[in-house]
Design a protein around this motif. Structure first.
Motif, short mmCIF file in Angstrom:
data_model
loop_
_atom_site.label_atom_id
_atom_site.label_comp_id
_atom_site.label_asym_id
_atom_site.label_seq_id
_atom_site.Cartn_x
_atom_site.Cartn_y
_atom_site.Cartn_z
N GLY A 163 0.80 -1.22 0.00
CA GLY A 163 0.00 0.00 0.00
C GLY A 163 0.83 1.27 0.00
O GLY A 163 2.06 1.24 -0.06
N CYS A 164 0.13 2.39 0.07
CA CYS A 164 0.80 3.69 0.07
C CYS A 164 -0.09 4.72 0.74
O CYS A 164 -1.29 4.75 0.52
CB CYS A 164 1.12 4.12 -1.36
N ASN A 165 0.53 5.60 1.55
CA ASN A 165 -0.23 6.65 2.24
C ASN A 165 0.09 8.03 1.72
O ASN A 165 -0.31 9.02 2.32
CB ASN A 165 0.10 6.63 3.75
N ASN A 166 0.85 8.11 0.65
CA ASN A 166 1.35 9.44 0.28
C ASN A 166 0.39 10.29 -0.53
O ASN A 166 0.47 11.50 -0.48
CB ASN A 166 2.68 9.29 -0.46
N PHE A 167 -0.46 9.67 -1.26
CA PHE A 167 -1.44 10.42 -2.06
C PHE A 167 -0.81 11.55 -2.86
O PHE A 167 -1.23 12.70 -2.76
CB PHE A 167 -2.57 10.95 -1.16
N CYS A 168 0.20 11.24 -3.64
CA CYS A 168 0.68 12.22 -4.61
C CYS A 168 -0.54 12.52 -5.49
O CYS A 168 -1.29 11.60 -5.84
CB CYS A 168 1.82 11.64 -5.43
N SER A 169 -0.73 13.77 -5.85
CA SER A 169 -2.05 14.17 -6.37
C SER A 169 -2.39 13.56 -7.74
O SER A 169 -3.54 13.54 -8.14
CB SER A 169 -2.16 15.69 -6.43
N TYR A 170 -1.38 13.05 -8.46
CA TYR A 170 -1.63 12.46 -9.79
C TYR A 170 -1.84 10.95 -9.72
O TYR A 170 -2.21 10.33 -10.69
CB TYR A 170 -0.42 12.73 -10.70
N CYS A 171 -1.61 10.35 -8.54
CA CYS A 171 -1.36 8.90 -8.52
C CYS A 171 -2.54 8.08 -8.00
O CYS A 171 -3.15 8.40 -6.98
CB CYS A 171 -0.13 8.63 -7.66
N ILE A 172 -2.79 6.99 -8.67
CA ILE A 172 -3.93 6.15 -8.33
C ILE A 172 -3.55 5.00 -7.37
O ILE A 172 -4.42 4.36 -6.77
CB ILE A 172 -4.57 5.59 -9.63
N VAL A 173 -2.24 4.81 -7.21
CA VAL A 173 -1.78 3.65 -6.42
C VAL A 173 -2.38 3.58 -5.01
O VAL A 173 -2.85 2.51 -4.58
CB VAL A 173 -0.22 3.57 -6.40
N PRO A 174 -2.43 4.69 -4.24
CA PRO A 174 -3.01 4.58 -2.90
C PRO A 174 -4.46 4.11 -2.91
O PRO A 174 -4.93 3.51 -1.94
CB PRO A 174 -2.91 6.00 -2.35
N TYR A 175 -5.17 4.40 -4.00
CA TYR A 175 -6.58 4.00 -4.07
C TYR A 175 -6.72 2.51 -4.41
O TYR A 175 -7.67 1.86 -3.99
CB TYR A 175 -7.32 4.84 -5.12
N GLY A 207 8.53 -1.90 -1.93
CA GLY A 207 7.51 -1.10 -1.26
C GLY A 207 7.33 0.18 -2.06
O GLY A 207 8.25 0.59 -2.76
N GLN A 208 6.15 0.80 -1.96
CA GLN A 208 5.95 2.05 -2.72
C GLN A 208 6.78 3.18 -2.13
O GLN A 208 7.09 4.15 -2.82
CB GLN A 208 4.47 2.45 -2.72
N ASN A 209 7.13 3.07 -0.87
CA ASN A 209 7.95 4.09 -0.23
C ASN A 209 8.74 3.42 0.89
O ASN A 209 8.39 3.51 2.05
CB ASN A 209 7.05 5.22 0.31
N SER A 245 12.37 4.61 -3.25
CA SER A 245 12.72 5.55 -2.20
C SER A 245 12.03 6.87 -2.45
O SER A 245 12.27 7.48 -3.48
CB SER A 245 14.22 5.81 -2.27
N HIS A 246 11.22 7.32 -1.53
CA HIS A 246 10.62 8.65 -1.67
C HIS A 246 11.61 9.67 -1.09
O HIS A 246 12.03 9.51 0.06
CB HIS A 246 9.29 8.70 -0.93
N PRO A 247 11.97 10.70 -1.86
CA PRO A 247 12.98 11.66 -1.36
C PRO A 247 12.60 12.28 -0.01
O PRO A 247 13.49 12.55 0.80
CB PRO A 247 13.01 12.73 -2.45
N ASN A 284 1.87 17.33 -4.36
CA ASN A 284 1.88 16.85 -2.98
C ASN A 284 3.07 15.92 -2.71
O ASN A 284 2.94 14.91 -2.03
CB ASN A 284 0.56 16.12 -2.67
N ARG A 285 4.23 16.29 -3.24
CA ARG A 285 5.41 15.45 -3.05
C ARG A 285 6.16 15.77 -1.75
O ARG A 285 7.02 15.01 -1.32
CB ARG A 285 6.36 15.57 -4.25
N ARG A 286 5.95 16.91 -1.21
CA ARG A 286 6.54 17.31 0.08
C ARG A 286 8.07 17.41 0.09
O ARG A 286 8.73 17.08 1.06
CB ARG A 286 6.02 16.42 1.21
#
Ligand code: SAH
Ligand code: SF4
Ligand code: F3S
Length: 447
Positions: A163-175, A207-209, A245-247, A284-286
């Motif tokens: 899974g993923c909790n980051n919800f980058c605004s373009y990305c469908i993966v968390p859904y 892992g996604q992150n 790796s998420h920066p 929403n990459r932070r």
């Protein structure tokens, strides 16, 4: 019973779309199918065909619909053939309804959260008939110890989180992959030990992150600590890689552990997405342009020989030429060994899909071409600089293009083709890189 009627073993074919997560899921699905008596075949003209789908970009989605047309024809010629669909696309709103309506010949549908139920769903379909569909919205469950049929005997992916909790605004993966959950370190280590005992020498932690691994465990563990434990507790593993790796979460502790490690490969995939701080905020990459560049500096200071790769999206809503120039600027400053470049794809339900100012196709295409040119020119230069070096290579396969050649992978992830026989597969050899070919090498065994 069908096996007896046919007088042969039933065959199964799994087609995998998308990322390493799906590839690993497919190995588990094949493990289940083999356990219940199927034998694997490459051909889609099989008794059981399973598409493990991806939906990260619209293209991935369209590819599946396209191929379903072909499967329909196969099934017309062979009516007892079973067709199943699973993976990320099945978790997307509206997709199952569409398949139920327009692709009636599909027999079984399931999602990303219940792959362990394949045998049960197959049994249900055979006893009840009709289309069997079972999709779970999300899960907090992690099912350990599924049977696995690995594609390579000597290397393997290992899920460390889902899974993923980051919800980058373009990305469908968390859904489609649900909320982030980490496996316990003990379970991961036990799996890696088992793999090592079974002849695996290179693992890829998935892992996604991965940098946020362990934060939600009852007894929190950092990703860097997990890496140390694997390195120390499983001596037969010689190479460790990880993705992605998420920066924003890459810690100094991780850099220090990588620097001192003998096993963690000199490779880091660090998706940039955009070089514009304004676009990164909308995504929403932070992190921003400056903090990304600083991070790269820190990594390179600690490990000057590290190979860096990245992902870049062009044409995010509202992206201007100035934003795009920022992306080119980062690319020129960082000089990535390789970069995966994507055209922004609108995914229904994500925040970016509702943003105004979607960039016209022709503008995106032009930027994409310019980006690709830049990325390729830099990769070619970096590759050329590597020629002449002697590197340790894990031999992966017989080269299908050039007779008498095998293909191996360097620590930095680049590929080299060199003269050798199938007996080398799965072994480590020292190879001299004799010629750079842009994004791969030709070489010879160094004695
Ligand atoms: N978890 C990983 C990415 C997984 S998806 C990470 O954060 O790095 C792999 C890549 O697909 C992403 O890095 C991104 O570049 C790309 N991608 C995701 N959604 C996209 C979209 N809607 N359009 C175009 N590319 C997209
Ligand atoms: Fe998508 Fe962002 Fe999660 Fe990666 S980190 S999977 S890009 S939401
Ligand atoms: Fe695709 Fe799912 Fe991976 S959407 S990229 S297969 S997590």
């Amino acid at each position: 019973m069908q096996e007896k009627l046919l007088g042969r073993k039933l065959t199964a074919c799994i087609r995998t779309f998308g990322c390493q997560m799906n590839a690993r899921d497919s190995e588990k699905l094949l493990g289940i199918l083999e356990e219940i008596g199927y034998v694997e075949t490459e051909s889609e003209n099989a008794d059981f065909v399973l598409y493990n789908t991806c939906t990260v970009r619209e293209n991935a989605n369209l590819k599946v619909y396209g191929r379903l047309g072909y499967l329909k024809k196969c099934k017309e010629a062979n009516p007892q053939m079973l067709i199943a669909l699973c993976g990320c696309m099945m978790q997307e709103a509206g997709v199952v309804e569409k398949i139920k309506k327009s692709y009636r010949f599909v027999d079984i549908i399931f999602g990303t959260h219940n792959i362990f139920k394949l045998a049960e769903l197959l049994y249900r379909h055979l006893t009840e008939g009709g289309m069997t569909a079972d999709i779970w919205e999300d899960t907090s469950q992690i099912v350990e110890e599924l049977p696995v049929e690995r594609k390579y005997p000597f290397k393997s992916g290992v899920n460390i989180m889902f899974g993923c909790n980051n919800f980058c605004s373009y990305c469908i993966v968390p859904y489609v992959r649900g909320r982030e959950r980490s496996r316990k370190p003990e379970d991961i280590i036990a799996e890696v030990q088992k793999l090592a005992a079974d002849g695996v020498s290179e693992i890829m932690l998935l892992g996604q992150n991965v940098n946020s691994y362990g934060k939600t465990l009852e007894e929190p563990v950092t990703f860097a600590q997990l890496l140390c434990r694997i390195e120390q507790e499983v001596p037969d593993i010689r190479r460790i890689r990880f993705m992605t790796s998420h920066p924003k979460d890459l810690s100094d502790e991780l850099i220090a552990v990588m620097k001192d490690s003998k096993k963690i490969c000199r490779q880091l995939h660090l998706p940039l997405q955009s070089g514009s701080s304004r676009i990164l905020r909308l995504m929403n990459r932070r992190y921003d342009k400056e903090s990304y560049l600083k991070l790269v500096d820190k990594i390179r200071t600690a490990m000057p020989d590290i190979a860096l790769s990245t992902d870049i999206i062009v044409g995010f809503p509202g992206e201007t030429e100035a934003d795009f120039q920022d992306t080119l600027d980062v690319i020129r400053k960082v000089r990535f060994d390789s970069a995966f470049t994507f055209i922004y794809s609108k995914r229904t339900g994500t925040p970016a899909a509702a943003m105004e100012d979607q960039v016209p196709k022709s503008v995106v295409k032009d930027r994409f071409d310019r980006l690709l040119q830049e990325v390729q020119a830099i990769s070619t230069e970096i590759c050329a600089a590597g020629a002449g070096r002697v590197e340790e290579v894990l031999v992966e396969e017989v080269n299908t293009q050039e007779e008498g050649y095998v293909t191996g992978r360097l620590s930095g992830n680049a590929i080299v083709h060199f003269p050798g026989g199938p007996e080398l597969i799965g072994t480590f050899v020292k190879v001299r890189l004799t010629e750079a070919k842009g994004f791969y090498y030709l070489g010879e065994i160094a004695f």
